[in-house]
Design a protein around this motif. Structure first.
Motif, mmCIF file in Angstrom:
data_model
loop_
_atom_site.group_PDB
_atom_site.id
_atom_site.type_symbol
_atom_site.label_atom_id
_atom_site.label_comp_id
_atom_site.label_asym_id
_atom_site.label_seq_id
_atom_site.Cartn_x
_atom_site.Cartn_y
_atom_site.Cartn_z
ATOM 1 N N LEU A 32 4.131 -7.400 -7.226
ATOM 2 C CA LEU A 32 3.874 -6.106 -6.612
ATOM 3 C C LEU A 32 4.276 -6.138 -5.143
ATOM 4 N N LYS A 33 4.466 -4.976 -4.582
ATOM 5 C CA LYS A 33 4.757 -4.887 -3.146
ATOM 6 C C LYS A 33 4.023 -3.693 -2.564
ATOM 7 N N ALA A 34 3.632 -3.822 -1.308
ATOM 8 C CA ALA A 34 2.976 -2.740 -0.591
ATOM 9 C C ALA A 34 3.989 -2.113 0.356
ATOM 10 N N VAL A 35 4.014 -0.795 0.364
ATOM 11 C CA VAL A 35 4.964 -0.063 1.204
ATOM 12 C C VAL A 35 4.174 0.865 2.113
ATOM 13 N N LEU A 36 4.368 0.725 3.439
ATOM 14 C CA LEU A 36 3.720 1.606 4.394
ATOM 15 C C LEU A 36 4.466 2.919 4.475
ATOM 16 N N ASN A 37 3.814 3.929 5.054
ATOM 17 C CA ASN A 37 4.425 5.257 5.133
ATOM 18 C C ASN A 37 5.691 5.279 5.977
ATOM 19 N N ASN A 38 5.835 4.312 6.892
ATOM 20 C CA ASN A 38 7.054 4.246 7.695
ATOM 21 C C ASN A 38 8.171 3.484 7.002
ATOM 22 N N GLY A 39 7.934 3.095 5.747
ATOM 23 C CA GLY A 39 8.960 2.395 4.980
ATOM 24 C C GLY A 39 8.885 0.886 5.042
ATOM 25 N N THR A 40 8.021 0.329 5.842
ATOM 26 C CA THR A 40 7.910 -1.122 5.961
ATOM 27 C C THR A 40 7.339 -1.708 4.667
ATOM 28 N N ILE A 41 7.977 -2.760 4.164
ATOM 29 C CA ILE A 41 7.513 -3.449 2.957
ATOM 30 C C ILE A 41 6.674 -4.643 3.375
ATOM 31 N N VAL A 42 5.462 -4.731 2.798
ATOM 32 C CA VAL A 42 4.511 -5.775 3.159
ATOM 33 C C VAL A 42 4.239 -6.633 1.928
ATOM 34 N N PRO A 43 4.219 -7.980 2.047
ATOM 35 C CA PRO A 43 3.901 -8.832 0.885
ATOM 36 C C PRO A 43 2.515 -8.511 0.330
ATOM 37 N N PHE A 44 2.400 -8.565 -1.003
ATOM 38 C CA PHE A 44 1.136 -8.294 -1.678
ATOM 39 C C PHE A 44 0.766 -9.514 -2.520
ATOM 40 N N PRO A 45 -0.541 -9.854 -2.635
ATOM 41 C CA PRO A 45 -0.929 -11.071 -3.374
ATOM 42 C C PRO A 45 -0.453 -11.050 -4.818
ATOM 43 N N GLN A 46 -0.059 -12.220 -5.311
ATOM 44 C CA GLN A 46 0.366 -12.368 -6.700
ATOM 45 C C GLN A 46 -0.875 -12.581 -7.568
ATOM 46 N N ALA A 47 -1.003 -11.819 -8.652
ATOM 47 C CA ALA A 47 -2.163 -11.927 -9.534
ATOM 48 C C ALA A 47 -2.005 -13.123 -10.463
ATOM 49 N N VAL A 48 -3.129 -13.844 -10.695
ATOM 50 C CA VAL A 48 -3.134 -14.934 -11.674
ATOM 51 C C VAL A 48 -3.530 -14.361 -13.023
ATOM 52 N N PRO A 49 -3.067 -14.964 -14.115
ATOM 53 C CA PRO A 49 -3.274 -14.332 -15.439
ATOM 54 C C PRO A 49 -4.717 -14.315 -15.916
ATOM 55 N N LYS A 50 -5.521 -15.353 -15.589
ATOM 56 C CA LYS A 50 -6.881 -15.430 -16.112
ATOM 57 C C LYS A 50 -7.850 -15.826 -15.009
ATOM 58 N N GLY A 51 -9.105 -15.427 -15.184
ATOM 59 C CA GLY A 51 -10.118 -15.844 -14.233
ATOM 60 C C GLY A 51 -11.270 -14.871 -14.140
ATOM 61 N N TYR A 52 -12.008 -14.997 -13.039
ATOM 62 C CA TYR A 52 -13.205 -14.191 -12.823
ATOM 63 C C TYR A 52 -13.033 -13.342 -11.569
ATOM 64 N N VAL A 53 -13.480 -12.103 -11.668
ATOM 65 C CA VAL A 53 -13.627 -11.238 -10.504
ATOM 66 C C VAL A 53 -15.128 -11.083 -10.257
ATOM 67 N N MET A 54 -15.565 -11.426 -9.047
ATOM 68 C CA MET A 54 -16.976 -11.270 -8.691
ATOM 69 C C MET A 54 -17.104 -10.110 -7.723
ATOM 70 N N GLN A 55 -17.809 -9.071 -8.141
ATOM 71 C CA GLN A 55 -18.044 -7.904 -7.297
ATOM 72 C C GLN A 55 -19.519 -7.865 -6.910
ATOM 73 N N ALA A 56 -19.771 -7.676 -5.632
ATOM 74 C CA ALA A 56 -21.145 -7.627 -5.130
ATOM 75 C C ALA A 56 -21.411 -6.238 -4.580
ATOM 76 N N GLU A 57 -22.382 -5.547 -5.171
ATOM 77 C CA GLU A 57 -22.776 -4.217 -4.691
ATOM 78 C C GLU A 57 -23.913 -4.388 -3.700
ATOM 79 N N VAL A 58 -23.610 -4.180 -2.420
ATOM 80 C CA VAL A 58 -24.607 -4.414 -1.373
ATOM 81 C C VAL A 58 -24.931 -3.151 -0.591
ATOM 82 N N LEU A 59 -24.290 -2.019 -0.941
ATOM 83 C CA LEU A 59 -24.465 -0.816 -0.129
ATOM 84 C C LEU A 59 -25.404 0.203 -0.754
#
Length: 968
Positions: free
Chosen positions: A564-591
């Motif tokens: 994937l790639k991130a593109v800013l409104n001015n056209g600048t392309i920014v590197p985006f993290p590469q996803a790994v195929p398997k694993g855990y996502v830990m989400q913490a609801e603190v609000l």
């Protein structure tokens, strides 16, 4: 034929065993009648029970009752009925005794006059009820599984931070953790910010069980609740088994001090004692007594998630006996609960952890705990070095005022005396390094900006040797911008730097991931941006927008095996993290939920890949919550009540595998708990920023109570957080002073080995000397020495075999910290104008005055010379010292034993160092710059000042250095 060996029989033990057998074999009976005190009419349906037990009954139609007990000893009989004052009577019940009571109940006028309580309460009562419930039921797992069935019967008030409560009727409690229904007749209740005190009479009723599994669960929970309790401890003492039962008891060496513990167990002055030997047993009265004292009790058979000591993870309690003696039964039942005060692990147990007095544990201890159970010998405390400066913009010649704090990162207590380094550098160059002597954890100092610096950004960094054990990203750092040109130029390269941070540390394909991001310029200024995340096929997966602080977050579900790639409104392309195929996502609801922390563990693994994991929550290395989590589906929930997370600051949630390798992590901020809505939570900006790398808080955003949680959450989502480890780091000890290091070699370059050297140090603050020995490479070092300001250091080699030794001193910094990127606050136009105006005035002042700072001349250790002979004439340059002195020094005479002015013998010095007349005779005029003559009777002396090309000192294996010392 086998014979039985003789055995020693303890008669006291036999007596106790017989006594216990008799108590179990015999039964005791309490009978009687309950009547109205005014009418003498019998009262039916009155509750009559033994307080704090399951033994209870009701009177029949004639007011009669009968209670049969299996245990003798101390008992408190209670009779209660709505509309009447409770009756109670205490006595010691003898084995096989039948006791008859006549009970007369008095009408309770307070109850008759009381207005009927409604089924609803206002918001203020509900807020106070939460505090009452927490203090009354306790803060344990049992408390979370208990419920008050008639809460509206309780009146609660708070005045001057003192919480009080009363109830006309018994408080009915359902304890699903232990399988008891409890009727608690509250007599008094008072809680302050530092203590709690309540009392009442309790009747336990067994809850009906649904199956054998629930029965077994309740039995296990009751055994666990009993173990480590005050009753367990007292019973173990009575039976002289406290050590075998897992208890260790300590006295303070100074018992007059209040309970104020160093949070590191090994740092306390404690004496281990055996309480069994202090206990006095009275078999006739069936009571045990302990002398009045403050006891520290460790229960080694169970961990406490809230460590009272950072290097010991067992349950720790303190009991203080307020009466001359503490009396209790052989079964560990107190005769008077007001005689004792508990602090620590035992104090967290309240009504939800009560067990009936007639309860007996059904389990048995498997083994005696080891002596070092629970000790964490390699626990490494960390330190925070906090740096604060008055402003972030300066010009040449300005003085930077700074403050340094060195605190224990775990306890927030100041660290004692230590040497701290303040390094000033640009991205590519070391400007200066000061060595600060920090006492009691605080230092205020200044740095004058040299006129030679170029315009640009500079960084001030503070560290000490101890902090080198840990990540330098979390040392004290501040950026400053220095203006040196009246026409400042704009930054040529100040491009936007954007970075993305998956919430749990890893980007997992096919799962919904929360991603934080930051947008700053290269010079550290925040920038508000907009953009989107695109697939290789230019499909938009997510859009994002940062706030004015350059921070933001969004949710995205990345497809598998796609870049994937991130593109800013001015056209600048920014590197985006590469996803790994398997694993855990830990989400913490603190609000959303203010009462608890909700953790979601989302995975895309097969069920065969689900393994037990360790979920850990800690505050600065102190474990507050720990659980084993085994997923049974792709979504697992965990809920942690905030009231169990005692403490304030940045807390970390870690998900670890079986080998304690991190799988996911998340941090959140726990603000100070406030029981009053009028009290606002506050965030200590400096302490918060010290937990993050490159974190920067705005004091304006923290003024609004509603934005604090949201603002700190986005900061913690988008920044690396200080980590704590139990691993042993490299050994860096505190520095207690300056170490003079150097090297001695011969003129041919060979090292001068195994040779003694002497060092003399002269500064405005002190005069010191030291001895050292050169090693195989000719290197030497002094012990730690303390001097402040610049010092004159003279090194001399003590060897007749070595001639003209080359002596060098290592004056370069031993360690220069790296420049690391951190955000900066940009200068606004008024600040720039003020700096330019100040720079212009300073340039004018420097042009007109041309003033220079005079450096101290260490060669002249006196205020003023009476006469100075300057060696300028060509004829004098070839004359020996004696001829020069006799021709220019009126009244001076040279004798074989020394030089004299009249009858006063003069001290002989060369560049301020003592010497002999024999040595001076070898000097000629071309080596001499001047000769100072001091005629004062107190310090009469001749001081010969040498020219730089003189070899006088080299011939004597001696060399002088001027070295900066500690800043105080």
């Amino acid at each position: 034929m086998k014979t039985k060996p003789y055995r020693f029989i303890d008669k006291k033990l036999v007596f106790l065993l017989l006594l216990l057998f008799i108590q179990k074999a015999l039964s005791q009976t309490i009978t009687g009648q309950v009547t109205d005190s005014q009418t003498n009419e019998p009262l039916p349906f009155v509750n009559v029970f033994i307080s704090n037990t399951t033994k209870g009954t009701q009177t029949d139609i004639k007011g009669n009752f009968t209670l049969k007990l299996q245990t003798s000893g101390y008992s408190k009989v209670v009779a209660s009925m709505v509309g009447y004052k409770s009756f109670e009577q205490e006595f010691v019940l003898r084995p096989d005794e039948v006791r008859r009571l006549t009970i007369k109940l008095q009408t309770d006028t307070k109850f008759l006059n009381e207005v009927k309580i409604s089924g609803k309460r206002d918001k203020q009562w509900k807020r106070l009820y939460k505090d009452f419930e927490r203090e009354f039921l306790g803060r344990t797992k049992n408390a979370r599984n208990s419920k008050i069935l008639n809460p509206f019967q309780i009146d609660i008030n708070r005045k001057k931070q003192v919480l009080t409560a009363n109830a006309l009727q018994a408080i009915e409690i359902e304890n699903k953790a232990l399988g008891y229904g409890i009727s608690y007749q509250l007599e008094s209740f008072q809680v302050t910010g530092t203590s709690y005190e309540f009392s009442g009479k309790t009747l336990f009723k067994l809850l009906p069980t649904t199956d054998d599994l629930q029965t077994q669960t309740w039995d296990n929970n009751r055994n666990q609740t009993y173990r480590g309790s005050l009753r367990h401890f007292l019973k173990a003492v009575a039976n002289r088994k406290s050590h075998q039962e897992g208890f260790r008891v300590y006295f303070e060496k100074d018992s007059t001090l209040k309970i104020s513990r160093n949070r590191y167990f090994n740092n306390n002055a404690l004496i281990e004692i055996n309480p069994d030997t202090l206990a006095q047993l009275n078999s006739v009265l069936q009571r045990v007594t302990l002398p009045a004292r403050r006891y520290e009790i460790h229960y080694l058979n169970r961990r406490d998630p809230q460590n009272w000591y950072f290097d010991l993870d067992r349950e720790i309690s303190w009991i203080e006996i307020k009466a001359p003696i503490l009396a209790f039964s052989y079964n560990g039942i107190l005769e008077n609960s007001y005689q004792i005060e508990t602090i620590g692990s035992m104090s967290k147990r309240r009504v939800a952890d009560l067990l009936p007095d007639d309860y007996q544990p059904t389990d048995s201890l498997l083994s005696t705990p080891t002596e070092n159970a629970g000790l964490i010998p390699n626990f490494q405390k960390q330190e925070k070095l906090l740096l604060n400066i008055a402003q972030n913009g300066y010009t040449l010649g300005d003085t930077v005022q700074y403050e340094v704090d060195v605190i224990d990162a775990t306890t927030y207590h100041p660290v004692g005396q230590t040497v701290v380094y303040l390094t000033i550098c640009s991205q590519n160059q070391l400007i200066e390094q000061q060595k600060l002597w920090v006492a009691q954890g605080k230092f205020k100092g200044k740095w004058v900006i040299p006129d030679t610096l170029k315009e640009g950004d500079y960084q001030l960094i503070v560290h000490n040797s101890w902090s080198k054990n840990f990540d330098e990203h979390f040392w004290g750092r501040k950026n400053i911008h220095i203006i040196s040109n009246l026409s400042p130029k704009n930054q040529s390269d100040d491009s936007i730097q954007t970075a993305f941070f998956p919430e749990s540390g890893t980007f997992i394909a096919g799962l919904s991931n929360r991603v934080g991001f930051t947008s700053f310029t290269k010079s550290g200024h925040p920038v508000s941006i907009k953009g989107c995340v695109l697939t290789p096929n230019a499909d938009t997966l997510a859009v994002f927008q940062s706030n004015e602080e350059g921070l933001g977050s969004f949710y995205i579900t990345p497809p598998s095996e796609q870049s994937l790639k991130a593109v800013l409104n001015n056209g600048t392309i920014v590197p985006f993290p590469q996803a790994v195929p398997k694993g855990y996502v830990m989400q913490a609801e603190v609000l959303k939920d203010t009462a608890s922390i909700t953790i979601k563990l989302i995975n895309n693994l097969l069920h065969t890949e689900w393994k037990p994991m360790r979920l850990l929550l800690h505050l600065r290395g102190q474990i507050l919550y720990e659980a084993i989590v085994t997923p049974k589906r792709n979504l697992t929930f965990a809920k942690i009540p905030r009231e169990d997370l005692e403490g304030t600051g940045v807390m970390q949630i870690l998900l670890l595998d079986a080998l304690n390798h991190p799988i996911a992590n998340r941090a959140f901020y726990q603000s100070a708990s406030s029981s009053d809505e009028d009290e606002k939570s506050t965030v200590d900006i400096r302490l918060f920023e010290a937990e993050l790398y490159a974190g920067k808080l705005s004091s304006e955003l923290l003024k609004d109570e509603k934005t604090i949680s949201k603002y700190t959450d986005i900061q913690l989502l988008t920044h690396a957080v200080r980590s704590y480890s139990l691993e042993i780091p490299p050994s860096f000890d505190y520095e207690t002073g300056m170490i003079v290091k150097g090297k001695v070699i011969q003129p041919n370059g060979k090292p001068v080995t195994n040779t003694s050297i002497i060092g003399f140090i002269n500064s405005d603050s002190t005069q010191l000397n030291f001895q050292a020995l050169t090693d195989a490479k000719g290197a030497f070092s002094s012990p730690p020495l303390q001097w402040f300001g610049k010092a004159d250091i003279v090194i001399q080699v003590q060897s007749e075999k070595v001639k003209a030794a080359v002596i060098s001193l290592d004056t370069e910094p031993s360690y220069i910290p790296k420049w690391l990127w951190i955000p900066a606050t940009p200068l606004n136009n008024p600040q720039k104008d003020s700096l330019l105006s100040r720079l212009q005035e300073r340039i004018k002042l420097k042009t007109t005055t041309g003033a220079k700072t005079l450096e101290r001349d260490f060669r002249r250790n006196y205020a003023k010379a009476d006469t100075t002979l300057h060696i300028d004439a060509a004829t004098m340059k070839v004359l020996p010292f004696a001829n020069i002195l006799e021709s220019g020094g009126e009244g001076l005479t040279l004798k074989s034993e020394g030089a004299y002015f009249g009858t006063t013998r003069l001290a002989l010095l060369v560049d301020g160092l003592p010497t002999t007349l024999e040595s001076l005779k070898s000097l000629r005029g071309f080596e001499i710059e001047a000769i100072d003559i001091i005629k004062s009777s107190k310090e009469a002396a001749i001081n010969v000042l040498l020219r730089p090309q003189s070899s006088f000192f080299e011939d004597q294996n001696l060399k002088r250095f001027v070295v900066p010392g500690l800043v105080k």
